[in-house]
Design a protein around this motif. Structure first.
Motif, short mmCIF file in Angstrom:
data_model
loop_
_atom_site.label_atom_id
_atom_site.label_comp_id
_atom_site.label_asym_id
_atom_site.label_seq_id
_atom_site.Cartn_x
_atom_site.Cartn_y
_atom_site.Cartn_z
N PHE A 84 -1.12 7.59 -4.99
CA PHE A 84 -1.37 6.87 -6.25
C PHE A 84 -1.72 5.42 -5.93
O PHE A 84 -0.88 4.51 -6.09
CB PHE A 84 -0.13 6.92 -7.15
N PRO A 85 -2.93 5.15 -5.47
CA PRO A 85 -3.29 3.77 -5.10
C PRO A 85 -3.25 2.83 -6.30
O PRO A 85 -3.84 3.12 -7.34
CB PRO A 85 -4.72 3.91 -4.55
N THR A 86 -2.55 1.73 -6.13
CA THR A 86 -2.39 0.80 -7.24
C THR A 86 -3.09 -0.52 -6.98
O THR A 86 -3.25 -0.94 -5.83
CB THR A 86 -0.89 0.50 -7.51
N GLN A 107 0.81 -1.22 0.00
CA GLN A 107 0.00 0.00 0.00
C GLN A 107 0.85 1.27 0.00
O GLN A 107 0.39 2.34 0.45
CB GLN A 107 -0.97 0.00 1.19
N GLU A 152 1.80 -3.68 -10.85
CA GLU A 152 0.89 -2.76 -10.18
C GLU A 152 0.37 -1.73 -11.18
O GLU A 152 1.14 -1.21 -11.99
CB GLU A 152 1.59 -2.04 -9.04
N TYR A 210 -1.99 1.83 -11.59
CA TYR A 210 -2.71 2.96 -11.00
C TYR A 210 -3.70 3.49 -12.03
O TYR A 210 -3.30 4.00 -13.09
CB TYR A 210 -1.73 4.06 -10.58
N ASP A 222 -9.10 7.22 -6.93
CA ASP A 222 -8.61 6.81 -5.61
C ASP A 222 -9.73 6.17 -4.80
O ASP A 222 -9.61 5.97 -3.58
CB ASP A 222 -8.01 8.00 -4.85
N ASN A 245 -2.53 -4.25 -7.13
CA ASN A 245 -1.42 -5.20 -7.15
C ASN A 245 -1.95 -6.51 -7.71
O ASN A 245 -2.73 -7.20 -7.07
CB ASN A 245 -0.89 -5.38 -5.71
N ALA A 260 -4.16 3.68 -17.31
CA ALA A 260 -3.41 3.33 -16.10
C ALA A 260 -1.91 3.47 -16.32
O ALA A 260 -1.39 3.15 -17.40
CB ALA A 260 -3.72 1.90 -15.67
N GLY A 263 1.79 2.84 -2.71
CA GLY A 263 1.21 3.75 -3.70
C GLY A 263 0.10 4.59 -3.11
O GLY A 263 0.01 5.80 -3.37
N ARG A 264 -0.74 3.96 -2.29
CA ARG A 264 -1.83 4.70 -1.64
C ARG A 264 -1.27 5.78 -0.73
O ARG A 264 -1.79 6.90 -0.68
CB ARG A 264 -2.70 3.72 -0.85
N VAL A 315 2.34 9.76 -14.97
CA VAL A 315 0.89 9.87 -15.12
C VAL A 315 0.54 10.81 -16.27
O VAL A 315 -0.36 10.52 -17.07
CB VAL A 315 0.25 10.37 -13.79
#
Length: 297
Positions: free
Chosen positions: A185-187, A178, A245, A247, A252, A189, A227, A180-181, A289
């Motif tokens: 940037f929550p991904t 977690q 992973e 994003y 989010d 997995n 993504a 990225g979160r 991004v």
């Protein structure tokens, strides 16, 4: 009409074989069956080879069906089947079980124990068992082995050109670290099946899609988002196993744990880099991004 081959990836060359069989079936008013094998024959004939897979069996069937075949016949490629002679295979599978009127194959097709049968042998066996054989010329520069090599080098654009669509990997979203979160940037997995052909470590632009699969949660069914994708061990953080992973840009709020997803690779942005600070990493992710947005718009 029978189109037969491993068809891993259903690349442009495979598509020509299948499309010819489908067209001939429509002309003659008969059904078209695509015959493929699972597991990959090389994994049985050469134990321990672990051929990287370009598609899951489910995805392969989906792609073949989209080309117009009426049925997909998946033969269990066992050691016993690998030892079946070309003559016995033609009789038991093509003639007796499938009642083939015509068999369509690529011009390099081989079959039977130790690949002893070729297209000329197939024609001779067809004469004996009352089916005809059509061969489709190879498409220059297109092969499953070549696509695997491109992916191993990170050339997802070259792989996509040979496939006729972006290469994709599939799997279930599992809990990761977690990080990225925490960075904003929550991904997702993605836990991919063993021996999946995953591109070389690096950062890619592509797509994340939810794929409904039996016995798994169905949320966001069929939804698809641009993504930014990371493949590798994330060298900024020590001791991280290799992961895929993704994003989903500007999202989010997605809850994807336990959901089956597909990740499509459109273009390689860069290799993996170790950053000296979290701030530098976040700055680079923002650039990734922005480039992903440009490439997928």
């Amino acid at each position: 009409m029978v189109a037969i081959g491993v068809f891993d990836g259903v690349h442009l060359g495979h598509q020509r074989v299948v499309e010819r069989a489908v067209a001939a079936a429509r002309e003659r008013g008969v059904r078209c069956v695509a015959v493929t094998f699972e597991p990959h024959p090389d994994d049985v004939v050469v134990p321990g080879s672990r051929t990287p897979r370009l598609s899951t069996p489910r995805r392969r069937a989906e792609l073949l069906t989209a080309l117009g075949v009426d049925e997909v016949c998946v033969l269990d490629f066992t050691l016993e089947l690998s030892r079946t002679s070309a003559a016995d295979f033609a009789e038991s599978v093509l003639a007796d079980r499938l009642r083939a009127a015509t068999v369509v194959v690529g011009e390099d097709f081989t079959f039977g124990h130790r690949a002893a049968g070729d297209t000329e042998a197939l024609r001779a066996l067809g004469d004996k068992h009352d089916f005809t054989v059509e061969t489709v010329p190879l498409l220059a520069g297109v092969s499953s082995a070549g696509i695997r090599e491109r992916l191993a080098a990170g050339d997802v654009e070259g792989a996509g050109a040979a496939l006729g669509r972006p290469h994709r990997v599939e799997g279930v979203v599992v809990r990761g670290y977690q990080r990225g979160r925490q960075l904003g940037f929550p991904t997702a997995n993605v836990e991919t099946p063993a021996h999946t052909a995953i591109p070389a470590d690096g950062v890619y632009a592509g797509w994340l899609e939810c794929v409904p699969v039996a016995n798994l949660p169905v949320v966001y069914a069929g939804e698809r988002w641009p993504a930014a994708i990371s493949v590798g061990t994330n060298p900024t953080f020590e001791g991280v196993p290799r992961t895929v992973e993704a994003y989903a840009l500007d999202r989010d709020d997605l809850e994807l744990y336990g959901v089956h997803v597909a990740v499509e690779f459109v273009a390689r942005l860069r290799g993996n880099t170790r950053f000296d600070s979290i701030e530098a990493l976040v700055e680079q992710i923002n650039d990734d991004v922005a480039e992903t947005r440009r490439l997928t718009s």
